[in-house]
Design a protein around this motif. Structure first.
Motif, PDB file in Angstrom:
ATOM      1  N   ALA A  70      61.397  59.975  20.932  1.00  0.00           N
ATOM      2  CA  ALA A  70      62.536  60.273  21.333  1.00  0.00           C
ATOM      3  C   ALA A  70      63.330  58.806  20.923  1.00  0.00           C
ATOM      4  N   VAL A  71      65.035  58.679  21.070  1.00  0.00           N
ATOM      5  CA  VAL A  71      66.243  58.187  20.857  1.00  0.00           C
ATOM      6  C   VAL A  71      66.492  57.724  21.972  1.00  0.00           C
ATOM      7  N   VAL A  72      66.134  57.445  22.815  1.00  0.00           N
ATOM      8  CA  VAL A  72      67.226  57.898  24.392  1.00  0.00           C
ATOM      9  C   VAL A  72      68.686  57.691  24.473  1.00  0.00           C
ATOM     10  N   ASP A  73      68.982  56.405  23.831  1.00  0.00           N
ATOM     11  CA  ASP A  73      70.441  56.053  24.156  1.00  0.00           C
ATOM     12  C   ASP A  73      70.672  56.556  22.541  1.00  0.00           C
ATOM     13  N   THR A  74      72.456  56.807  22.946  1.00  0.00           N
ATOM     14  CA  THR A  74      73.418  56.815  21.429  1.00  0.00           C
ATOM     15  C   THR A  74      74.372  56.252  20.993  1.00  0.00           C
ATOM     16  N   THR A  75      74.241  55.292  22.611  1.00  0.00           N
ATOM     17  CA  THR A  75      74.712  53.436  21.555  1.00  0.00           C
ATOM     18  C   THR A  75      74.280  52.848  22.845  1.00  0.00           C
ATOM     19  N   PRO A  76      74.310  51.526  22.424  1.00  0.00           N
ATOM     20  CA  PRO A  76      73.238  50.695  23.176  1.00  0.00           C
ATOM     21  C   PRO A  76      73.715  50.343  24.594  1.00  0.00           C
ATOM     22  N   LEU A  77      73.264  49.662  25.687  1.00  0.00           N
ATOM     23  CA  LEU A  77      73.285  49.684  27.218  1.00  0.00           C
ATOM     24  C   LEU A  77      73.511  47.795  26.942  1.00  0.00           C
ATOM     25  N   LEU A  78      72.728  47.014  26.245  1.00  0.00           N
ATOM     26  CA  LEU A  78      73.513  46.058  26.757  1.00  0.00           C
ATOM     27  C   LEU A  78      74.801  45.837  25.381  1.00  0.00           C
ATOM     28  N   SER A  79      75.369  44.573  26.231  1.00  0.00           N
ATOM     29  CA  SER A  79      76.057  44.219  25.444  1.00  0.00           C
ATOM     30  C   SER A  79      75.351  43.617  24.129  1.00  0.00           C
ATOM     31  N   PRO A  80      76.845  43.236  23.226  1.00  0.00           N
ATOM     32  CA  PRO A  80      75.922  42.585  21.647  1.00  0.00           C
ATOM     33  C   PRO A  80      75.883  40.934  22.648  1.00  0.00           C
ATOM     34  N   GLY A  81      76.505  40.565  23.405  1.00  0.00           N
ATOM     35  CA  GLY A  81      76.115  39.531  23.252  1.00  0.00           C
ATOM     36  C   GLY A  81      74.073  39.362  24.396  1.00  0.00           C
ATOM     37  N   VAL A  82      74.340  40.242  24.991  1.00  0.00           N
ATOM     38  CA  VAL A  82      73.176  39.587  25.913  1.00  0.00           C
ATOM     39  C   VAL A  82      72.020  39.754  24.732  1.00  0.00           C
ATOM     40  N   LEU A  83      71.922  41.080  24.098  1.00  0.00           N
ATOM     41  CA  LEU A  83      71.288  41.227  22.718  1.00  0.00           C
ATOM     42  C   LEU A  83      71.366  39.873  22.329  1.00  0.00           C
ATOM     43  N   GLN A  84      71.897  39.792  21.633  1.00  0.00           N
ATOM     44  CA  GLN A  84      72.092  37.753  21.141  1.00  0.00           C
ATOM     45  C   GLN A  84      70.775  37.308  22.786  1.00  0.00           C
ATOM     46  N   LEU A  85      71.325  36.877  23.102  1.00  0.00           N
ATOM     47  CA  LEU A  85      70.825  36.127  24.013  1.00  0.00           C
ATOM     48  C   LEU A  85      69.232  36.090  23.916  1.00  0.00           C
ATOM     49  N   CYS A  86      68.820  38.382  24.348  1.00  0.00           N
ATOM     50  CA  CYS A  86      67.805  38.304  25.026  1.00  0.00           C
ATOM     51  C   CYS A  86      67.108  37.754  23.099  1.00  0.00           C
ATOM     52  N   ARG A  87      67.518  37.649  22.315  1.00  0.00           N
ATOM     53  CA  ARG A  87      66.927  37.743  21.266  1.00  0.00           C
ATOM     54  C   ARG A  87      66.996  36.297  20.897  1.00  0.00           C
ATOM     55  N   TRP A  88      67.700  35.655  21.286  1.00  0.00           N
ATOM     56  CA  TRP A  88      67.242  33.832  21.264  1.00  0.00           C
ATOM     57  C   TRP A  88      66.464  32.969  21.987  1.00  0.00           C
ATOM     58  N   ALA A  89      66.563  33.959  23.576  1.00  0.00           N
ATOM     59  CA  ALA A  89      65.525  33.700  24.726  1.00  0.00           C
ATOM     60  C   ALA A  89      63.877  34.117  24.538  1.00  0.00           C
ATOM     61  N   ALA A  90      63.745  34.841  23.953  1.00  0.00           N
ATOM     62  CA  ALA A  90      62.578  35.292  23.596  1.00  0.00           C
ATOM     63  C   ALA A  90      61.783  34.208  22.494  1.00  0.00           C
ATOM     64  N   ASP A  91      62.939  34.173  21.137  1.00  0.00           N
ATOM     65  CA  ASP A  91      62.312  32.766  20.076  1.00  0.00           C
ATOM     66  C   ASP A  91      62.109  30.908  21.119  1.00  0.00           C
ATOM     67  N   TYR A  92      62.911  30.863  22.011  1.00  0.00           N
ATOM     68  CA  TYR A  92      62.600  29.572  22.494  1.00  0.00           C
ATOM     69  C   TYR A  92      61.875  29.435  23.684  1.00  0.00           C
ATOM     70  N   TYR A  93      61.984  30.500  24.593  1.00  0.00           N
ATOM     71  CA  TYR A  93      60.517  30.635  25.194  1.00  0.00           C
ATOM     72  C   TYR A  93      59.115  31.316  24.698  1.00  0.00           C
ATOM     73  N   GLN A  94      59.102  31.297  23.361  1.00  0.00           N
ATOM     74  CA  GLN A  94      58.090  32.229  22.759  1.00  0.00           C
ATOM     75  C   GLN A  94      57.680  33.216  23.527  1.00  0.00           C
TER      76      GLN A  94
END
Length: 732
Positions: A70-94
């Motif tokens: 199932a798709v749980v949400d109709t819209t993202p609960l994270l702001s676009p900035g935090v979503l970008q931050l998480c993707r950057w952090a996952a790459d930087y900190y491996q």
């Protein structure tokens, strides 16, 4: 064909492809946005994932793909900035992206639970209830009273009704009669009515204007102010400006214990509209604060390390107070630095970032001196406060009682007699760090770690401060059965005993993680001490983290020698920071105060530097030393660690990783190890490490990716686990 490419909350560093749920319409599929939560079957478990993209094809045959549940949400609960931050952090900190995204959610939303609409529970009249005349239900006066309250308002919060004496039972009776119905009250922006700020001195005003000159765009500034120089007032006036622009401010603090003090100051200035986020809250409280930040109902968000991932509707300002503090670095799992992510988040969201400290980290200071950050200095105390005088006490050949020399005991006595307060710093909790048999030499060792067990006499226990193992305090030596057991070394409990026997006429407060365990314990202590009555505060570095004790006029470091000798290259920096922060608790209310430092090495170069140089002077000298050795901030470090049942297993794994990685090293990069960790055995696991060094960020990132790739090519043997730490603070 449409493929849902997901980050799954699991330890694997890859994305996973799923078919859309069967019931998902084409229109709904086209409307899916990155960041929505998706419930999936993963192996034999049901897990939560986050949509990264809707792809047209997959490398996996369609017949092998599972459909998402199932798709749980109709819209993202994270702001676009935090979503970008998480993707950057996952790459930087491996680190696996799914686990990074999970860190951005409160516990109540980490298991694919449905998101409750924002708002607080309330009640309103039903259509039938609206048709009743005033004065109805006279035979049920409590129901009539509730009905009258609802008739005078469109809707009321349940809490408001209960405050007016309306019980849940009365409301249920109205509901059963079809006269009232439940509802959720939409959150509104809390009314912020800032009180006037305090007058600023010249340095504060210059710093404020310098930071505001760049407001409205990404800019990072270091606010370097000596203890008591009024950094907080600068923060408050920056927040005032942020709120006037209709934006939200995020304030990071290093410790939960500082929350009450910070919240009280902010509430006094701004009133309501402040959300607090830290691990000491229960799940309901964290959910509510997270939601208030996300929807904009909270204009100010105050939190510890993890609050850097809280979504903001209108981000404008990010402040990191005591930015040098090691608590901003997560030491296990997802090993991120909240301070560094604050700077990156400001860049992604176009926000102003302020890093404040009396003793800035060398990395931050280097960026400021290089012009990457703005640099604003507060060199004198606000108001009438003066910097304390520092003096060493040579304790060689001294008869010490509980670690206290005669000169220190005399200073404590005279300070208390003058109606002032004393703060004593000893960074070892417990009674003594070792228990030894006087007859055969046996020493109580932890059976799971390569370390001695600490004596906790109050609890009658021996405790390991590394793995938390504990046993009953023995009455006799287990080796030779002698009852002549001696304690070696010094801890806060032992010094407290001596203080109570010597200065029992005055209140004595021990402040460490053993004594400050109850919820609100630290807050109650700070409130009591701030009343100003003479007392003695004895504690660990819990006392040094920004607490304001205006009545303290004497500060003493009982055992400075414990800070002198460190195998870690950051040891000198930490010593200078800690002693400067400790000294800064003295003389904040007008009198200059005094700081006494007990040592067996008064002529040691580090001790002389501490007594004769400011932190700014010491930091610049340390930066020069770091540059000569290519150490941070003039180079970058990465640590690959293993935990295994046998030390050979970890050594062989890291040796294989090194052998595979070395041909791919870029110029200027090198590997050291594998080597045993300084504390090799911990919790019955042997720890080994491979240290990687790179001259700059770009090559460090490539090196981190190379190490992870090589590590993933070597299947870990049974019982072995490995982790990577980018920009480690602790090399142990």
């Amino acid at each position: 064909m449409s493929i849902l490419r997901l980050a799954i909350s699991c330890p694997l560093r890859s994305l996973f492809d799923y078919l859309p749920p069967a019931e998902l319409t084409a229109e709904a599929l086209n409307g899916l946005q990155p960041g929505v939560r998706v419930k999936v079957d993963f192996g034999r478990r049901q897990l939560q994932g986050w949509l990264i993209e809707v792809a047209a094809e997959s490398a996996v045959p369609a017949t092998s793909l599972r459909a998402a549940q199932a798709v749980v949400d109709t819209t993202p609960l994270l702001s676009p900035g935090v979503l970008q931050l998480c993707r950057w952090a996952a790459d930087y900190y491996q680190h696996p992206l799914g686990e990074v995204l999970e860190a951005a959610f409160p516990p109540g939303l980490r298991q694919a639970q449905s998101h409750q609409p924002p708002g607080q529970p309330g009640w309103r009249l039903s259509q039938r209830g609206k048709g009743l005349p005033e004065g109805a239900l006279q035979r049920s006066p409590r129901q009539a009273e509730a009905l009258a309250l609802l008739q005078n308002a469109d809707e009321l919060a349940t809490s408001t009704l209960r405050a007016n004496g309306i019980s849940a039972g009365i409301l249920r009776q109205l509901e059963q009669k079809g006269l009232a119905e439940r509802c959720l009250l939409a959150p509104g922006h809390a009314l912020i009515t800032p009180q006037p700020g305090l007058p600023l001195n010249g340095e504060q005003a210059q710093a404020l204007q310098g930071i505001l000159a760049h407001y409205g765009q990404f800019h990072c500034s270091l606010l370097e102010g000596i203890t008591g120089s009024g950094k907080t007032e600068v923060y408050l006036q920056l927040i005032d400006h942020c709120l006037a622009k209709g934006q939200q401010a995020l304030v990071l603090i290093p410790e939960i214990g500082l929350t009450p003090q910070t919240l009280a100051r902010f509430t006094e200035r701004f009133g309501s509209g402040i959300a607090v986020l830290h691990s000491g809250l229960n799940d309901t409280e964290r959910y509510a604060a997270w939601e208030a930040a996300r929807t904009g109902a909270a204009s100010i968000v105050v939190g510890t390390r993890s609050a850097i991932f809280s979504s903001l509707l209108r981000p404008g300002l990010i402040i990191v107070d005591e930015e040098h503090d090691g608590s901003f670095k997560q030491q296990d799992g997802f090993r991120y630095s909240a301070r560094d992510l604050a700077v990156k988040r400001g860049q992604l969201e176009g926000a102003t970032v302020v890093l404040g400290s009396a003793t800035p980290a060398l990395e931050t200071l280097h960026n400021a001196l290089q012009g990457r950050y703005g640099h604003h200095r507060l060199t004198r105390r606000a108001g009438a406060g003066e910097l304390p005088a520092l003096r060493a006490i040579d304790v060689r050949r001294e008869a010490l009682q509980g670690g206290l020399s005669g000169a220190l005991r005399d200073a404590i006595e005279s300070t208390l007699q003058a109606g002032q307060q004393v703060l004593l710093f000893l960074n070892r909790r417990g009674y003594a760090p070792a228990l030894q048999c006087h007859d055969c030499g046996w020493i109580a060792q932890c059976t799971a770690c390569d370390t001695r067990m600490t004596v906790h006499r109050r609890q009658r226990r021996l405790r390991c401060h590394h793995c938390s193992a504990h046993v009953r305090l023995p009455q006799a030596c287990p080796a030779c059965h002698s009852t002549r057991l001696l304690t070696n070394g010094l801890g806060t409990e032992q010094t407290e005993d001596v203080l109570r026997s010597t200065f029992g006429a005055w209140p004595i407060h021990r402040v460490d993680s053993d004594s400050m365990q109850g919820k609100g314990a630290m807050q109650a202590l700070v409130a009591e001490v701030q009343q100003g009555a003479p007392c003695i505060l004895l504690g660990t570095q819990m006392l040094t983290k920004g607490h304001h004790f205006p009545g303290v006029n004497l500060v003493a470091v009982i055992d400075a020698d414990a800070l002198l000798f460190s195998a870690d290259f950051r040891g000198e920096e930490r010593m200078a920071q800690l002693l400067t922060q400790v000294a800064g608790r003295s003389g904040r209310a007008g009198d200059a105060g005094e700081v006494l430092v007990q040592t067996h090495y008064p002529d040691h170069p580090l001790m002389l530097a501490m007594l004769t140089e400011s932190y700014a002077e010491q930091a610049r000298r340390l930066l020069q030393v770091r540059q000569e050795h290519g150490m941070p901030p003039h180079g970058r470090l990465i640590l690959l660690r293993t935990d295994s049942p046998a030390t050979e297993t970890g050594e062989q794994f890291l040796g294989a990783v090194r052998q595979q990685a070395e041909p791919g090293l870029l110029p200027g990069c090198r590997l050291i190890g594998p080597l045993p960790s300084p504390l090799q055995r911990r919790a019955n696991k042997f720890r080994n490490q491979l240290l990687a060094m790179a001259p700059d960020v770009r090559r460090a990132q490539q090196l981190a990716r190379l190490l992870v790739h090589c590590a993933e090519q070597h299947p870990a043997r049974q019982g072995l686990s490995w982790s990577i730490d980018v920009d480690p603070l602790d090399l142990g």
